[in-house]
Design a protein around this motif. Structure first.
Motif, PDB file in Angstrom:
ATOM      1  N   ARG A  73      79.186  70.074  33.764  1.00 26.35           N
ATOM      2  CA  ARG A  73      80.699  70.205  33.385  1.00 26.35           C
ATOM      3  C   ARG A  73      81.079  70.142  32.292  1.00 26.35           C
TER       4      ARG A  73
ATOM      5  N   THR B 192      80.324  74.682  40.211  1.00 26.19           N
ATOM      6  CA  THR B 192      79.889  74.215  41.996  1.00 26.19           C
ATOM      7  C   THR B 192      78.405  74.164  41.567  1.00 26.19           C
TER       8      THR B 192
ATOM      9  N   ARG C 240      75.321  74.058  43.952  1.00 28.91           N
ATOM     10  CA  ARG C 240      75.016  74.503  44.980  1.00 28.91           C
ATOM     11  C   ARG C 240      73.841  74.483  45.270  1.00 28.91           C
TER      12      ARG C 240
END
Length: 236
Positions: free
Chosen positions: A86, A178, A180
């Motif tokens: 992030r 995201t 994953r």
């Protein structure tokens, strides 16, 4: 490793990227452990100002990185992945090397990317890799991975994390924020990966290690630059 996903990438032909990985440099010393001492930012800041002429508006990004390292050291690894992914996705704006560095292909250190506030896919992956290494994540759990972004039909770089050697790796990407599993990133086709331990070709169980003695010259350049900046990084 199975399939991965896409993102913005350099426009260079994928075949050339792979050839460079295999042919660009001589033997290196494999290191399964690195001497990752505390980074003394009080001593590093003057070096950065002298080396890069870092502007005052750029230094807060480096200070935020320092704070991230302080705040995330005690977190579980999965939370560290999320925080680091992030942070750099927010702090660095995507831009091609030709605009940021006036070169076709330049691998920046985390500090260089933060000072410029911009970088391409390689710079995101490198910054995340070195930050997670500093937080204590072993290098054999992390791989800087070149992929083909199938939807964009171009090369791309991501960071992958293996909880165990044969695990389905998690993908840290600068486009899809995201995190994953690779099995859910069918829009990325892995080509090769590397870390401090060596070079890997894609395949089941984490892929096949290729040519124990091969190294990437640009990878070694990044390590040298980080040491010159004052960061103890061992062999990466």
């Amino acid at each position: 490793m199975q399939s991965l996903q896409s993102g913005r990438a350099s426009r260079r032909p994928l075949v050339l990227l792979f050839a460079l990985a295999l042919l660009s440099a001589p033997l290196w010393n494999l290191a399964r452990s690195s001497n990752w001492q505390q980074w003394d930012f009080e001593r590093i800041y003057p070096v950065l100002k002298k080396r890069y002429g870092a502007a005052e508006d750029a230094l807060p990004r480096v200070a935020a990185w320092q704070q991230l390292l302080r705040d995330s050291g005690a977190l579980p690894e999965r939370e560290q992945l999320a925080e680091v992914n992030r942070f750099f996705n927010r702090q660095i704006q995507f831009s091609d090397d030709i605009w940021v560095w006036e070169q076709d292909d330049y691998w920046a250190t985390p500090v260089e990317s933060l000072i410029r506030g911009a970088g391409d896919c390689e710079d995101y992956a490198l910054a995340k890799y070195f930050t997670l290494r500093r937080l204590g994540v072993p290098s054999d759990k992390l791989r800087i991975t070149y992929v083909k972004a199938l939807r964009l039909n171009q090369a791309h770089m991501v960071l992958t994390y293996y909880a165990t050697p044969g695990a389905d790796p998690l993908v840290l990407d600068n486009i899809d924020g995201t995190i994953r599993p690779a099995s859910q990133r069918s829009d990325l086709l892995p080509v090769y990966a590397f870390n401090a331990e060596g070079l890997y070709l894609p395949g089941a169980g984490g892929g096949k290690r290729s040519g124990d003695g091969k190294r990437l010259s640009r990878w070694q350049d990044v390590l040298r630059k980080m040491r010159a900046e004052g960061f103890v990084v061992g062999e990466g």
